[in-house]
Write a protein that holds these residues in place. Sequence first.
Motif, PDB file in Angstrom:
ATOM      1  N   ALA A  39       0.820  -1.206   0.000  1.00  0.00           N
ATOM      2  CA  ALA A  39       0.000   0.000   0.000  1.00  0.00           C
ATOM      3  C   ALA A  39       0.854   1.256   0.000  1.00  0.00           C
ATOM      4  O   ALA A  39       0.380   2.339  -0.339  1.00  0.00           O
ATOM      5  N   ALA A  61      -7.244  -8.686  -6.352  1.00  0.00           N
ATOM      6  CA  ALA A  61      -5.860  -8.581  -5.876  1.00  0.00           C
ATOM      7  C   ALA A  61      -5.577  -7.231  -5.224  1.00  0.00           C
ATOM      8  O   ALA A  61      -4.496  -7.037  -4.659  1.00  0.00           O
ATOM      9  N   ILE A  62      -6.496  -6.293  -5.304  1.00  0.00           N
ATOM     10  CA  ILE A  62      -6.334  -4.997  -4.643  1.00  0.00           C
ATOM     11  C   ILE A  62      -6.795  -5.128  -3.196  1.00  0.00           C
ATOM     12  O   ILE A  62      -7.862  -5.659  -2.915  1.00  0.00           O
ATOM     13  N   THR A  63      -5.990  -4.633  -2.251  1.00  0.00           N
ATOM     14  CA  THR A  63      -6.278  -4.821  -0.839  1.00  0.00           C
ATOM     15  C   THR A  63      -7.124  -3.677  -0.280  1.00  0.00           C
ATOM     16  O   THR A  63      -7.183  -2.578  -0.840  1.00  0.00           O
ATOM     17  N   ALA A  64      -7.761  -3.960   0.864  1.00  0.00           N
ATOM     18  CA  ALA A  64      -8.557  -2.939   1.532  1.00  0.00           C
ATOM     19  C   ALA A  64      -7.693  -1.756   1.951  1.00  0.00           C
ATOM     20  O   ALA A  64      -8.131  -0.599   1.892  1.00  0.00           O
ATOM     21  N   ALA A  65      -6.446  -2.029   2.361  1.00  0.00           N
ATOM     22  CA  ALA A  65      -5.545  -0.947   2.770  1.00  0.00           C
ATOM     23  C   ALA A  65      -5.206  -0.042   1.592  1.00  0.00           C
ATOM     24  O   ALA A  65      -5.099   1.181   1.743  1.00  0.00           O
ATOM     25  N   GLN A  66      -5.031  -0.624   0.414  1.00  0.00           N
ATOM     26  CA  GLN A  66      -4.733   0.182  -0.769  1.00  0.00           C
ATOM     27  C   GLN A  66      -5.916   1.074  -1.143  1.00  0.00           C
ATOM     28  O   GLN A  66      -5.737   2.229  -1.516  1.00  0.00           O
ATOM     29  N   GLU A  74     -12.271   4.719   4.663  1.00  0.00           N
ATOM     30  CA  GLU A  74     -12.964   3.516   4.230  1.00  0.00           C
ATOM     31  C   GLU A  74     -13.980   3.817   3.129  1.00  0.00           C
ATOM     32  O   GLU A  74     -14.626   4.865   3.152  1.00  0.00           O
ATOM     33  N   ALA A 201      -0.662   0.398  -7.083  1.00  0.00           N
ATOM     34  CA  ALA A 201      -1.402  -0.772  -6.591  1.00  0.00           C
ATOM     35  C   ALA A 201      -2.159  -1.453  -7.736  1.00  0.00           C
ATOM     36  O   ALA A 201      -2.185  -2.688  -7.837  1.00  0.00           O
ATOM     37  N   ALA A 205      -1.551  -5.259  -9.085  1.00  0.00           N
ATOM     38  CA  ALA A 205      -2.677  -6.190  -9.076  1.00  0.00           C
ATOM     39  C   ALA A 205      -2.900  -6.779 -10.467  1.00  0.00           C
ATOM     40  O   ALA A 205      -3.146  -7.988 -10.617  1.00  0.00           O
ATOM     41  N   SER A 208      -0.408  -9.498 -11.362  1.00  0.00           N
ATOM     42  CA  SER A 208      -0.391 -10.728 -10.579  1.00  0.00           C
ATOM     43  C   SER A 208      -1.167 -11.819 -11.326  1.00  0.00           C
ATOM     44  O   SER A 208      -1.909 -11.554 -12.261  1.00  0.00           O
TER      45      SER A 208
END
Length: 211
Positions: A39, A61-66, A74, A201, A205, A208
């Motif tokens: 991130a 593949a994208i994270t919640a933090a990113q 949020e 990010a 993603a 990947s």
Amino acid sequence: MPTAVRSLLAAVLATVASVAIGVVATGPDDPDPAPPAPADLALADLDTSVLAAHRTGFCPAITAAQVAGALGGEPAGSASYDNGDEVPIAAEVTDVAHEFGCSWTAADGAVARGWVFAPPVSAERAARLARAATQAPGCRPLPEASAYGVSSVAVVCADEGLRTVSHRGLFGDAWLSCSLSAPTAVPRDELVDRADRWCAAVALASASDPA
């Protein structure tokens, strides 16, 4: 994950870690500084010219933090679509998508998006797409932006109280795009930095292995 992508990501993290060690004085018993989380990676940390994006869905593949880092908090909602889906393009108007994409929206109206064309894109068409992005109404080039693949372009656009920073470029034969919109109350430099990390990010993603 393809060997070339694994090697690139390993090299990125190793380089960032070595720079951190050179800046922070450590004793013989001190642990090495940890490399940044994905991130925290910026486009300058990546050699996007050698990344090959997949022309398929990459959003899982994208994270919640990113996402939270891009939006500044949020998300309040999200959406995604695949090649061949009907997607809204205006009030009561839909069209068939020829791309894979996703978006997250914050309560203040900020929107983080990423999308990739489903058909392959040639170098010649990529150059045309890059030129077209700089000619869109209300948009100006962002010359200080880091490269985003090959034939890359970055622009800043303003419309109806929102400012949008977007990066687009050719990754292998895939035309990959990302954007971050926020109210104009968000400082321009802050938005540019958040968009840079968001687009890093999206690039990682999309490179990947597909789920």
